[in-house]
Design a protein around this motif. Structure first.
Motif, PDB file in Angstrom:
ATOM      1  N   ALA A 445      25.915  43.536  45.535  1.00  0.00           N
ATOM      2  CA  ALA A 445      25.636  43.642  44.004  1.00  0.00           C
ATOM      3  C   ALA A 445      23.839  43.131  44.213  1.00  0.00           C
ATOM      4  N   ALA A 446      23.170  44.028  44.848  1.00  0.00           N
ATOM      5  CA  ALA A 446      22.047  42.983  44.914  1.00  0.00           C
ATOM      6  C   ALA A 446      21.322  43.302  43.581  1.00  0.00           C
ATOM      7  N   GLY A 447      20.570  42.542  43.109  1.00  0.00           N
ATOM      8  CA  GLY A 447      19.459  42.633  41.837  1.00  0.00           C
ATOM      9  C   GLY A 447      20.645  42.595  40.496  1.00  0.00           C
ATOM     10  N   ALA A 448      21.816  42.208  40.780  1.00  0.00           N
ATOM     11  CA  ALA A 448      22.083  41.415  39.766  1.00  0.00           C
ATOM     12  C   ALA A 448      21.901  40.419  39.006  1.00  0.00           C
ATOM     13  N   ALA A 449      21.596  40.218  37.521  1.00  0.00           N
ATOM     14  CA  ALA A 449      21.843  38.315  37.269  1.00  0.00           C
ATOM     15  C   ALA A 449      22.599  37.832  37.663  1.00  0.00           C
ATOM     16  N   PRO A 450      22.425  36.233  37.201  1.00  0.00           N
ATOM     17  CA  PRO A 450      23.452  35.733  38.246  1.00  0.00           C
ATOM     18  C   PRO A 450      24.942  35.742  37.466  1.00  0.00           C
ATOM     19  N   ILE A 451      25.754  35.456  39.066  1.00  0.00           N
ATOM     20  CA  ILE A 451      27.295  36.093  38.515  1.00  0.00           C
ATOM     21  C   ILE A 451      27.918  34.640  38.535  1.00  0.00           C
ATOM     22  N   VAL A 452      29.083  34.448  37.746  1.00  0.00           N
ATOM     23  CA  VAL A 452      29.354  32.927  38.102  1.00  0.00           C
ATOM     24  C   VAL A 452      30.498  33.129  38.452  1.00  0.00           C
ATOM     25  N   VAL A 453      30.782  32.464  39.661  1.00  0.00           N
ATOM     26  CA  VAL A 453      32.095  32.796  40.692  1.00  0.00           C
ATOM     27  C   VAL A 453      32.796  30.538  40.365  1.00  0.00           C
ATOM     28  N   ILE A 454      34.076  31.188  39.843  1.00  0.00           N
ATOM     29  CA  ILE A 454      34.770  29.717  39.896  1.00  0.00           C
ATOM     30  C   ILE A 454      36.253  29.611  40.830  1.00  0.00           C
ATOM     31  N   GLY A 455      36.243  28.347  41.549  1.00  0.00           N
ATOM     32  CA  GLY A 455      37.712  29.021  42.787  1.00  0.00           C
ATOM     33  C   GLY A 455      38.274  27.247  42.443  1.00  0.00           C
ATOM     34  N   THR A 456      39.641  26.991  42.778  1.00  0.00           N
ATOM     35  CA  THR A 456      40.094  25.766  42.304  1.00  0.00           C
ATOM     36  C   THR A 456      41.052  25.857  43.749  1.00  0.00           C
ATOM     37  N   THR A 457      40.669  24.263  43.993  1.00  0.00           N
ATOM     38  CA  THR A 457      41.042  24.023  45.006  1.00  0.00           C
ATOM     39  C   THR A 457      42.681  23.936  45.576  1.00  0.00           C
ATOM     40  N   ARG A 458      43.204  24.409  45.072  1.00  0.00           N
ATOM     41  CA  ARG A 458      44.649  24.030  45.371  1.00  0.00           C
ATOM     42  C   ARG A 458      45.528  25.516  44.444  1.00  0.00           C
ATOM     43  N   ASP A 459      44.018  26.208  44.223  1.00  0.00           N
ATOM     44  CA  ASP A 459      45.010  27.491  43.955  1.00  0.00           C
ATOM     45  C   ASP A 459      47.053  28.732  44.548  1.00  0.00           C
ATOM     46  N   PRO A 460      46.936  28.675  44.348  1.00  0.00           N
ATOM     47  CA  PRO A 460      48.112  29.355  45.065  1.00  0.00           C
ATOM     48  C   PRO A 460      47.947  31.039  45.033  1.00  0.00           C
ATOM     49  N   ALA A 461      48.011  31.899  44.320  1.00  0.00           N
ATOM     50  CA  ALA A 461      47.473  33.468  44.611  1.00  0.00           C
ATOM     51  C   ALA A 461      45.956  33.894  44.930  1.00  0.00           C
ATOM     52  N   THR A 462      44.895  33.283  44.508  1.00  0.00           N
ATOM     53  CA  THR A 462      43.712  32.954  45.295  1.00  0.00           C
ATOM     54  C   THR A 462      43.244  31.895  45.567  1.00  0.00           C
ATOM     55  N   PRO A 463      43.133  31.531  47.582  1.00  0.00           N
ATOM     56  CA  PRO A 463      42.700  30.822  48.006  1.00  0.00           C
ATOM     57  C   PRO A 463      41.172  30.018  47.368  1.00  0.00           C
ATOM     58  N   TYR A 464      40.815  28.734  47.374  1.00  0.00           N
ATOM     59  CA  TYR A 464      40.039  28.533  46.999  1.00  0.00           C
ATOM     60  C   TYR A 464      38.207  28.900  48.049  1.00  0.00           C
ATOM     61  N   ASP A 465      38.702  28.955  49.366  1.00  0.00           N
ATOM     62  CA  ASP A 465      37.987  29.919  49.726  1.00  0.00           C
ATOM     63  C   ASP A 465      37.217  30.900  49.822  1.00  0.00           C
ATOM     64  N   TRP A 466      38.072  31.476  49.421  1.00  0.00           N
ATOM     65  CA  TRP A 466      37.690  33.261  48.106  1.00  0.00           C
ATOM     66  C   TRP A 466      36.618  33.270  47.359  1.00  0.00           C
ATOM     67  N   ALA A 467      36.528  32.196  46.984  1.00  0.00           N
ATOM     68  CA  ALA A 467      36.077  31.334  45.421  1.00  0.00           C
ATOM     69  C   ALA A 467      34.663  31.102  46.404  1.00  0.00           C
ATOM     70  N   VAL A 468      34.287  30.606  47.603  1.00  0.00           N
ATOM     71  CA  VAL A 468      33.161  30.629  48.148  1.00  0.00           C
ATOM     72  C   VAL A 468      32.593  31.478  48.786  1.00  0.00           C
ATOM     73  N   ASN A 469      33.276  32.595  49.382  1.00  0.00           N
ATOM     74  CA  ASN A 469      33.272  33.285  50.602  1.00  0.00           C
ATOM     75  C   ASN A 469      32.940  34.328  49.305  1.00  0.00           C
ATOM     76  N   LEU A 470      33.580  34.684  47.985  1.00  0.00           N
ATOM     77  CA  LEU A 470      32.446  35.771  47.014  1.00  0.00           C
ATOM     78  C   LEU A 470      31.658  35.044  46.382  1.00  0.00           C
TER      79      LEU A 470
END
Length: 517
Positions: A445-470
């Protein structure tokens, strides 16, 4: 966003139950709705909103939605898009759209397009439940607009199996431990892939995330918005990130909650998701033990062993449910997995397991049916088929039954309770018969406006590290971290997350990167 048979990613359980928002529609001047010929409000396009990326797409970008009332104050329309964007003068399909008008029309700031994940969950249902999914600061000022992505819901839905076959597929052992069960597992891998191609025709090759993201830009234009405001949950984060990569200059305020990591392989996604569900299960069992007199046992390990042993018992002898269907081991697995999506559902899991231990599988079967969108008379949508069709078209990676044993140690280490299920799930896409016409993208997404990504530490389906990495992968990604249980972070009882998200969506106030809540 969630598993293909709980393994292939990612169903959001934020599809709340309850009534939809009933909003008064008031006609205003200037930038507010004006009357369409049918008397239903529409929106005057912002300058440049309908500019098409190429001349042959102009007819799609210039279309006007014809809104009709569809109950509870909601408005519905159909959006026309090409089946194949490489052939825009060829066959077209229609995308179902539902809008919940802003409850304070005088304060309206635009349209917020939303997607609940899956892939396969109907976005129109998500929007219809806007009053439960979003807090009033959002619903007061935004028209909440949901759409069923191509291949799902009421948007040219893919079809892969009969309802009877789908019942058998869902009920089968997701962790086959006999030659007969392995053969049956292989049968359904082949049958699913062949069924999608045979029953859905050309559509089966055109339900990729990239094509759905292209549809989203046509929807943006039809809504009259020069930039897209978007809230995506679970798999909806992959859809939103892909949109931002395709159309960075059209990115407005994007929130990606319960993020999918787009930088790792399918195998690694499954491995990390197995660990995520193990973490959630352990949190559930530990809570029971800490409360005292836990029906699962006196320790964490006792509880985990009791649940795993129960699944083995159901595999050997399905349970009566008081109806004409038995609780089989696949249903039991889904029935246990579903309540792990939210801490609020833990008491329901208590009830379901206690009944199951007593030989009554009715509650677990109800939970399995809810997970797989099955009602008393059959399936209420095609989400169990769409998740396969979309995921496997996006990434057809698969292993054979002979290769599964070599993968078991890694998965059992990640999840002693569920790991083998996820390892067998690596076979899922082995039967796919079609190929995507869209090249893979390195989403930045080069050149895009700020994109907010939310991660939850004990999320079962989308582990927290996924949000950090995205958040790191997206050039303009901004991370919000929620310390808590359950799938996704917004409107989950954390004021810090909610207020930061709303300040961004409403006022454009970009939160501090790394905000910890």
């Amino acid at each position: 966003m969630t598993i293909r048979r709980a393994v292939a990613l990612l169903v959001v359980l934020g599809l709340v139950l309850g009534s939809a928002l009933t909003a008064a529609v008031v006609l205003l001047a200037d930038d507010s709705p004006s009357a369409s010929p049918s008397g239903v409000p529409t929106t005057t396009p912002e300058p440049g909103a309908t500019d098409a990326p190429s001349p042959d797409l102009a007819p799609f970008y210039s279309q006007q939605l014809s809104w009709d009332s569809c109950g509870d104050g909601n408005l519905c329309a159909l959006l026309t898009v090409p089946l194949d964007y490489a052939d825009p003068t060829g066959e077209t399909i229609e995308i179902a759209v539902l809008k919940v008008p802003a409850s304070e029309p005088g304060d309206r700031i635009g349209s917020l397009v939303v997607n609940p994940g899956g892939p396969g969950a109907p976005g129109t249902d998500y929007a219809a439940n806007a009053a439960q999914v979003f807090r009033s600061p959002i619903t007061d000022v935004y028209d909440v607009v949901g759409f069923d992505p191509r291949g799902t819901g009421s948007s040219a839905a893919v079809d892969c199996l009969t309802d009877e076959d789908l019942d058998e597929y869902v009920a089968e052992d997701p962790d086959p431990d006999t030659d007969e069960e392995v053969a049956q597992y292989e049968h359904w891998v082949e049958a699913f892939g062949a069924g999608c191609a045979d029953r859905s025709g050309d559509l089966a090759a055109h339900v990729t995330t990239i094509e759905a993201a292209r549809d989203m830009d046509v929807l943006r234009a039809a809504l009259g918005e020069s930039e897209l405001a978007y809230f995506g949950a679970s798999y909806g984060t992959k859809l939103g990130a892909t949109y931002a990569d395709l159309f960075p200059d059209r990115v407005g305020r994007l929130v990606l909650d319960g993020a999918v990591d787009l930088s790792i392989s399918s195998r690694e996604l499954s491995l990390e998701q197995a660990a995520g569900f193990e973490t959630a299960l352990r949190a559930y069992v530990q809570h029971c033990v800490d409360e005292g007199d836990c029906f699962l046992g006196d320790s964490l390990q006792d509880g985990l062993d009791r649940i795993k042993g129960f699944l083995d018992e159901v595999d050997a002898q399905p349970l009566d449910t008081g109806g004409d269907r038995l609780l089989e081991v696949g249903n039991a697995f889904y029935g246990i997995v579903l309540p792990l999506y939210s801490r609020d559902y833990w008491t329901i899991l208590d009830e379901a397991l206690q009944a199951g231990f007593d030989g009554d599988g009715a509650v677990l079967l109800q939970l399995s049916d809810l997970y797989n969108s099955r009602g008393p008379g059959g399936y209420t949508d095609n989400s169990s088929e769409a998740i396969y069709a979309i995921n496997c078209l996006d990434d057809p990676y698969a292993i054979t039954a002979e290769e599964v044993p070599a993968n078991l140690p890694d998965f059992e280490e990640a999840s002693p309770t569920f790991g083998t299920v996820f390892a067998w799930g690596l076979m899922s896409c082995g039967g796919i018969r079609v190929q995507s016409t869209e090249p893979e993208r390195d989403v930045r997404a080069a050149g895009a406006a700020p994109i907010v990504v939310i991660g939850t530490t004990r999320d079962p389906a989308t582990p927290y590290d996924w949000a950090v990495n995205l958040a790191e992968q997206l050039e303009s990604g901004v991370l919000i971290s929620r310390d808590g249980d359950g799938h996704t972070g917004y409107n989950s009882g954390n004021d810090c997350v909610d207020e930061a998200t709303e300040a961004y969506l409403i006022d454009g106030a970009v939160p501090e990167d790394g905000l910890s809540c």
